[in-house]
Scaffold this active site. Structure first.
Site, PDB file in Angstrom:
ATOM      1  CD  GLU A 175       0.929  -1.818  -0.444  1.00 15.08           C
ATOM      2  OE1 GLU A 175       0.519  -0.660  -0.322  1.00 15.08           O
ATOM      3  OE2 GLU A 175       0.928  -2.633   0.492  1.00 15.08           O
ATOM      4  CG  ASP A 178     -11.352  -6.532   1.078  1.00  9.88           C
ATOM      5  OD1 ASP A 178     -10.773  -5.877   0.191  1.00  9.88           O
ATOM      6  OD2 ASP A 178     -10.828  -7.520   1.631  1.00  9.88           O
ATOM      7  CG  HIS A 179      -9.415  -0.549  -0.041  1.00 13.18           C
ATOM      8  ND1 HIS A 179      -8.612  -1.151   0.877  1.00 13.18           N
ATOM      9  CD2 HIS A 179      -8.593  -0.124  -1.033  1.00 13.18           C
ATOM     10  CE1 HIS A 179      -7.353  -1.082   0.467  1.00 13.18           C
ATOM     11  NE2 HIS A 179      -7.304  -0.475  -0.702  1.00 13.18           N
ATOM     12  N   GLY A 200     -15.294   8.734  14.240  1.00 18.16           N
ATOM     13  CA  GLY A 200     -13.923   8.955  13.740  1.00 18.16           C
ATOM     14  C   GLY A 200     -13.890  10.043  12.685  1.00 18.16           C
ATOM     15  CE  LYS A 236      -6.697  -4.573   5.676  1.00 18.79           C
ATOM     16  NZ  LYS A 236      -5.801  -3.700   6.072  1.00 18.79           N
ATOM     17  CB  THR A 246     -11.394  14.551  14.079  1.00 16.68           C
ATOM     18  OG1 THR A 246     -11.141  13.481  15.010  1.00 16.68           O
ATOM     19  CG2 THR A 246     -12.578  15.361  14.568  1.00 16.68           C
ATOM     20  CG  ASP A 266      -4.847   9.882   8.088  1.00 18.56           C
ATOM     21  OD1 ASP A 266      -4.645  11.117   8.039  1.00 18.56           O
ATOM     22  OD2 ASP A 266      -4.217   9.043   7.424  1.00 18.56           O
ATOM     23  CG  HIS A 303      -6.960  -6.062   0.616  1.00 16.16           C
ATOM     24  ND1 HIS A 303      -8.198  -5.624   1.032  1.00 16.16           N
ATOM     25  CD2 HIS A 303      -6.066  -5.243   1.221  1.00 16.16           C
ATOM     26  CE1 HIS A 303      -8.040  -4.594   1.855  1.00 16.16           C
ATOM     27  NE2 HIS A 303      -6.759  -4.345   1.985  1.00 16.16           N
TER      28      HIS A 303
HETATM   29  C1  BG6 Z   1      -4.568  -1.564   3.130  1.00 16.17           C
HETATM   30  C2  BG6 Z   1      -3.373  -2.049   3.884  1.00 16.17           C
HETATM   31  O1  BG6 Z   1      -5.689  -2.348   3.437  1.00 16.17           O
HETATM   32  O2  BG6 Z   1      -4.312  -1.647   1.726  1.00 16.17           O
HETATM   33  C3  BG6 Z   1      -2.152  -1.238   3.519  1.00 16.17           C
HETATM   34  O3  BG6 Z   1      -3.617  -1.930   5.284  1.00 16.17           O
HETATM   35  C4  BG6 Z   1      -1.949  -1.230   2.020  1.00 16.17           C
HETATM   36  O4  BG6 Z   1      -0.998  -1.752   4.169  1.00 16.17           O
HETATM   37  C5  BG6 Z   1      -3.228  -0.838   1.294  1.00 16.17           C
HETATM   38  O5  BG6 Z   1      -0.917  -0.285   1.724  1.00 16.17           O
HETATM   39  C6  BG6 Z   1      -3.069  -1.026  -0.196  1.00 16.17           C
HETATM   40  O6  BG6 Z   1      -4.199  -0.534  -0.864  1.00 16.17           O
HETATM   41  P1  BG6 Z   1      -4.111  -0.046  -2.359  1.00 16.17           P
HETATM   42  O7  BG6 Z   1      -5.522   0.319  -2.710  1.00 16.17           O
HETATM   43  O8  BG6 Z   1      -3.166   1.134  -2.380  1.00 16.17           O
HETATM   44  O9  BG6 Z   1      -3.564  -1.167  -3.177  1.00 16.17           O
END
Ligand code: BG6
Length: 486
Positions: free
Chosen positions: A218, A179-180, A10, A150, A12, A14, A242
């Site tokens: 958000e 899981d960022h 992946g 994920k 190329t 986003d 998350h």
């Molecule tokens: C992603 C979700 O995992 O986390 C998105 O798929 C969400 O929908 C994003 O906008 C939020 O991440 P952060 O780091 O901007 O709070």
């Protein structure tokens, strides 16, 4: 750090452009990449190495936290990268990839350690993992690792099936599930802050804490992701992963140090101690919401059903709030309130710990307020404690003071930098392990079932608000309110 080849599926796409290249670049600037290193980017497009590098350079200019203005540094960084055309379904392409990887290992003297990063849709994970195994790419004398994004399944059963498939090609120790939220610096420091502040440690239990609130709000809506999001919703997109990971990190009493096995056990303990949610209780403990039109920072925005690609009769959730209880000696009796939603008033992820007010009469007579401990996780970072202090001169009443620190978002390293660095050095402490993933789905499953049967009301909330009124009522029933909703 071990020399290795970073094989990026992946390349190329986003995510690579926005997160992976900038993160690798910042790690490079910090001297945190191996000295002997190679990245092979994979994609279907017929790109040359030069086109690939030009694209990476553009992504650094647009998305890197640090400027990519030093041409020498940028060129040195780009010298790690090669491009290889690959169709994920075509067996032969993996053979030619293997040749390319081996050739790089031979000519550049790279030890045969291979990290496979799948920056592609989850529907391709199984295909890629099995081809890696069949082609011999995974059959190496060094180590191999699989990094995946994920979503990990859509429900308990699909997550189990999916894991069983991946386990054919990689062991649990070799799988790094991103899981960022676990890469966010404040999340990584939560435990250290508790351990190094005896003041917090001493009060970190059900004797002093009244409730805990975890919010990830958000301001963005569904954006251009209608196809994915309308089948996912806030529950699958944010809550199961998350939000429950934040809960585990906060409540886990994690040990100091790097032992990922201990971290895993503590987090697992939190999930195993969570009081199971019964299907018949979902409607009273969970609030499901969907945004209507409204305004965000003064700009009018449309409601969810009027977003491009969303059907007019969609029942999808863009907001969830839930009450959870952890049944162990530390947390018994303390409600945890968790909420997340799109198109809310502010972009903020924070944890608020509200302390008990021991003597209610004194509190009422002197205008005191509960002590709060607040962790700002993102976009800004900080920790502060709210205490009562003496009021204005001549008055007896108390007022509030905040003690703490604050960093603005631009000073904070990106989650992906921490995560890629850890994956490169093989530290899985801040990745989601299978046990946690499975237990999260297990806890969430009754909510999925209740939503599917439409047993839970879908509350509307105006864009730019803090969610439906029912979410306030969820706390009001227990005599609490969400902090900082103004
Ligand atoms: C992603 C979700 O995992 O986390 C998105 O798929 C969400 O929908 C994003 O906008 C939020 O991440 P952060 O780091 O901007 O709070």
């Amino acid at each position: 750090m071990d020399a290795n080849t970073f094989v990026l599926f992946g390349a190329t796409g986003d995510l690579a452009k926005r997160k992976i290249y900038p993160a690798l670049f910042n790690l490079f600037l910090d001297g945190k990449l191996p000295d002997v290193f190679s990245v092979i980017g994979l994609g279907r497009r017929e790109w040359s190495d030069e086109t690939f590098k030009a694209n990476i350079e553009r992504s650094l200019h647009s998305f890197s936290r640090r400027e990519a203005s030093n041409a020498e540094a940028v060129n040195q960084f780009l010298s790690f990268f090669r491009y290889h055309v690959l169709n994920v379904d075509r067996k032969e392409d993996y053979q030619s990839l293997l040749q390319r990887v081996e050739e790089g290992e031979r000519t550049a003297g790279i030890a045969p350690n291979r990290l496979f990063y799948l920056s592609v849709g989850p529907e391709l994970f199984e295909t890629i993992a099995s081809h890696i195994e069949e082609s011999g790419l995974g059959d190496t004398k060094g180590w191999k690792r699989l990094v995946i994004e994920k979503p990990f399944g859509r429900d308990l059963q699909s997550a189990r099936d999916f894991n069983a498939q991946l386990s054919k090609a990689f062991t649990e120790e070799e799988i790094f599930r991103i899981d960022h939220y676990l890469g966010k610096p404040m999340v990584q420091k939560l435990q250290l802050l508790q351990q190094t502040n005896p003041v917090l440690q001493a009060s970190w239990n059900n004797r002093y804490i009244a409730n805990v609130q975890i919010t990830a709000s958000e301001t963005v809506g569904v954006e251009e992701r209608a196809g994915y999001y309308d089948h996912s919703g806030a529950l699958r997109d944010m809550f199961q992963n998350h939000m429950l990971q934040l809960l585990m990190m906060l409540a886990g009493h994690l040990p100091k140090g790097d032992d990922s096995e201990q971290v895993r056990n503590k987090k697992k303990h939190v999930m195993q101690s969570l009081e199971p949610l019964l299907r018949q209780d979902v409607a009273t403990q969970v609030v499901r919401g969907q945004y209507r039109s409204g305004s965000i920072q003064g700009k009018p925005v449309v409601g969810y059903k009027d977003e491009a690609g969303i059907p007019q009769d969609s029942h999808n959730d863009t907001f969830i709030a839930a009450k959870l209880q952890i049944e162990d000696d530390f947390w018994r009796g303390i409600p945890f309130y968790i909420r997340t939603g799109k198109r809310m008033k502010e972009k903020a992820t924070r944890i608020v710990i509200e302390f008990r007010e021991p003597i209610k009469q004194i509190a009422a007579a002197n205008n005191s307020a509960p002590n709060l401990l607040v962790f700002e996780i993102s976009p800004n970072e900080g920790i502060y404690l709210r205490l009562n202090t003496e009021g204005e001169a001549q008055q007896q009443d108390l007022t509030k003071v905040l003690i703490g620190s604050h960093k603005s978002g631009s000073e904070v390293p990106e989650a992906y930098e921490n995560l890629i660095y850890d994956a490169l050095r093989g530290d899985s402490s801040f990745f989601a392990h299978w046990d946690e993933v499975e237990l999260s789905w297990k806890w969430v499953q009754p909510i999925l079932d209740a939503y599917a049967a439409n047993d839970v009301p879908l509350h509307a909330y105006p864009a730019g608000s803090f969610g439906p009124k029912a979410a306030q009522e969820l706390l009001a029933k227990d005599g609490f309110e969400w902090w900082f909703d103004q």
